[in-house]
Design an enzyme around this catalytic site. Structure first.
Site, PDB file in Angstrom:
ATOM      1  N   GLU A 166       0.808  -1.221   0.000  1.00 21.08           N
ATOM      2  CA  GLU A 166       0.000   0.000   0.000  1.00 21.08           C
ATOM      3  C   GLU A 166       0.844   1.275   0.000  1.00 21.08           C
ATOM      4  O   GLU A 166       0.739   2.102   0.908  1.00 21.08           O
ATOM      5  CB  GLU A 166      -0.945   0.023   1.217  1.00 21.08           C
ATOM      6  CG  GLU A 166      -1.918  -1.116   1.249  1.00 21.08           C
ATOM      7  CD  GLU A 166      -2.978  -1.000   2.361  1.00 21.08           C
ATOM      8  OE1 GLU A 166      -3.956  -1.757   2.278  1.00 21.08           O
ATOM      9  OE2 GLU A 166      -2.828  -0.169   3.273  1.00 21.08           O
ATOM     10  N   GLU A 364      -5.048  -8.695   0.959  1.00 23.84           N
ATOM     11  CA  GLU A 364      -5.729  -8.311   2.196  1.00 23.84           C
ATOM     12  C   GLU A 364      -7.193  -8.070   1.891  1.00 23.84           C
ATOM     13  O   GLU A 364      -7.533  -7.480   0.870  1.00 23.84           O
ATOM     14  CB  GLU A 364      -5.191  -6.995   2.797  1.00 23.84           C
ATOM     15  CG  GLU A 364      -3.846  -7.084   3.461  1.00 23.84           C
ATOM     16  CD  GLU A 364      -3.369  -5.732   4.000  1.00 23.84           C
ATOM     17  OE1 GLU A 364      -4.227  -4.904   4.408  1.00 23.84           O
ATOM     18  OE2 GLU A 364      -2.149  -5.508   4.006  1.00 23.84           O
TER      19      GLU A 364
END
Length: 459
Positions: A166, A364
């Site tokens: 991320e 995720e």
């Protein structure tokens, strides 16, 4: 209906070094920005809880990996702490850290759990931040050297590498919205950090390929589809700019080796373009990935701005859109986030149609719940809501695979309730409940359900 997943599908969970290891001031580890920020402003962390102990994975990795095995994991992602391995960011490698990561990797391999290793998960060594972090090109070389050390030390057993998790989040948190250290609010500096992160990623990819080790290298991106309120051109434009800034700013360079022209024009027009040096574009083109990790939690819904921008307000992404709360949306009432399972299918479709359908996996997905102990019955968390959440996403994931998406796995965030940045232990995400006082782990109902899903390769 019966949902069967492809042969060798990867079932597991994801975590990161800072959020699980603890021992943050032990074992020869250097200080990270999280250790430093906590010392400076403990009040910025939920209940004043730091990552110093986290979920004690540093001591308990062996029994924790057994617990992973118990609920059917055949893969697990975590990260290597740069500040633990190379305490000053450059120079001396910490042998205690080498031993620890070797032990973790060996234990995973011994349990037939494939290690997926990420090199950077929000945890800049403080020594590197002090010279500007990713604003400083010297730090990009330091990161690439750290990556190379990892490939050489662990590449004989690790075949799935990821440069960043991320990468947009430290940009948003550290340089736009003040929820990560160094708490800067400055779009141009944010754009520079984002751009330099892409260059750092590419440098690591080049190092990886030069070593000819057996394996793949990728990046993990939180791809959040930007849904417009309506088909009105103003709403569509708002959603497109949102997508350019938050998704395509990392997706395009990592997969296509170049930035979207539209984004370049937009930043140029508003005088927010970072400094581009000779050779940068060639380097970015060399950073194309083999594999993509996709993090998905909730959709992003936007509409055209309702109000004019204050002439003296700092330049922000929100100059181009407002967030939109869709009436009738399904909510996670324990976290305040929208639940939109189809988002995962939309991401896979976009990757298939516009990005060459490269191999990817859901790295995720998860459901945070505050005050989860209220669902404790006879010593076990009855998290039927989490089972329903995972099942809903897997159904749409299955549809994407059915239509030809090259998705090869699903990892839940996370394995054991873990420490989460400034939220600390506010929201619980794990398959296992963590008792903070005793560090005792107890499997939740969702963990037992997931074990069955993994065993049957479907549900």
């Amino acid at each position: 209906m019966n949902y069967q997943f492809p042969k060798n599908f990867r079932w597991g969970s994801a975590a990161s070094s800072t959020q699980t290891e603890g021992a943050s001031l032990e074992g020869g580890k250097g200080e990270s920005i999280w250790d430093h920020w906590y010392k400076e402003q403990p009040n910025r962390f939920h209940n004043g809880v730091s990552s110093t102990n986290a979920s004690t994975f540093y001591e308990n990795y062996k029994s924790d990996i057994q617990l992973m095995k118990d609920i059917g994991h055949n893969s697990f992602r975590t990260s290597i702490s740069w500040a633990r391995l190379i305490p000053q960011g450059t120079g001396e490698v910490n042998q205690e850290a080498v031993d620890f990561y070797n032990n973790v990797i060996d234990e995973l391999v011994a349990q037939n759990i494939e290690p997926f290793i990420c090199l950077y998960h929000f945890d800049m060594p403080m020594a590197m931040q002090e010279i500007g972090g990713f604003e400083n090109r010297e730090v990009l070389d330091a990161y690439a050297n750290f990556a190379e050390v990892c490939f050489k030390l662990f590449g004989d057993r690790v075949h799935s590498w990821f440069t960043f998790n991320e990468p947009i989040v430290p940009v948003e948190g550290g340089y736009l919205y003040d929820f990560h250290y160094p708490n800067v609010v400055d779009f141009k500096r944010a754009a520079t950090v984002a751009y330099h992160t892409v260059l750092a990623h590419a440098k690591a990819v080049v190092k990886f390929r030069a070593l000819n080790t057996n394996g793949n290298i990728g990046i993990i991106l939180n791809l959040t589809p930007s849904y417009p309120r309506s088909q009105n051109p103003a709403d569509l434009k708002a959603a497109n700019i949102c997508d350019l800034m938050f998704n395509r700013s990392f997706l395009d360079p990592s997969v296509k080796g170049e930035y979207p022209q539209e984004l370049i024009e937009l930043l140029k027009e508003h005088d927010q373009l970072p400094v581009i040096l000779e050779g940068d574009c060639e380097l970015i083109a060399q950073g194309k990935i083999d594999v993509l990790g996709v993090n998905y939690y909730q959709p992003r819904r936007v509409k055209a701005r309702e109000n004019a921008i204050h002439p003296e307000a700092p330049f922000m992404p929100e100059h181009f859109f407002d967030y939109y709360e869709m009436p009738g949306r399904k909510m996670n009432p324990h976290r305040g986030w929208e639940i939109y399972e189809k988002g995962v299918y939309d991401i896979l479709t976009n990757l298939r149609e516009n990005y060459g359908n490269l191999p990817c996996y859901i790295s995720e997905n998860g459901m945070g719940v505050e005050g989860e102990e209220k669902f404790l019955v006879d010593g076990q968390i009855q998290d039927d809501y989490r089972i329903e959440f995972i099942r809903g996403h897997l159904e749409w994931l299955h549809k994407g695979i059915d239509e030809g998406s090259a998705c090869f796995g699903y990892h839940l965030w996370t394995f054991i309730d873990n420490w989460s940045w400034s939220n600390a232990y506010k929201n619980r995400y794990g398959f296992y409940q963590l008792d903070l006082k005793t560090q005792k782990r107890s499997v939740k109902k969702s963990g037992e359900w997931f074990a069955e899903v993994s065993k049957n390769n479907g549900f």
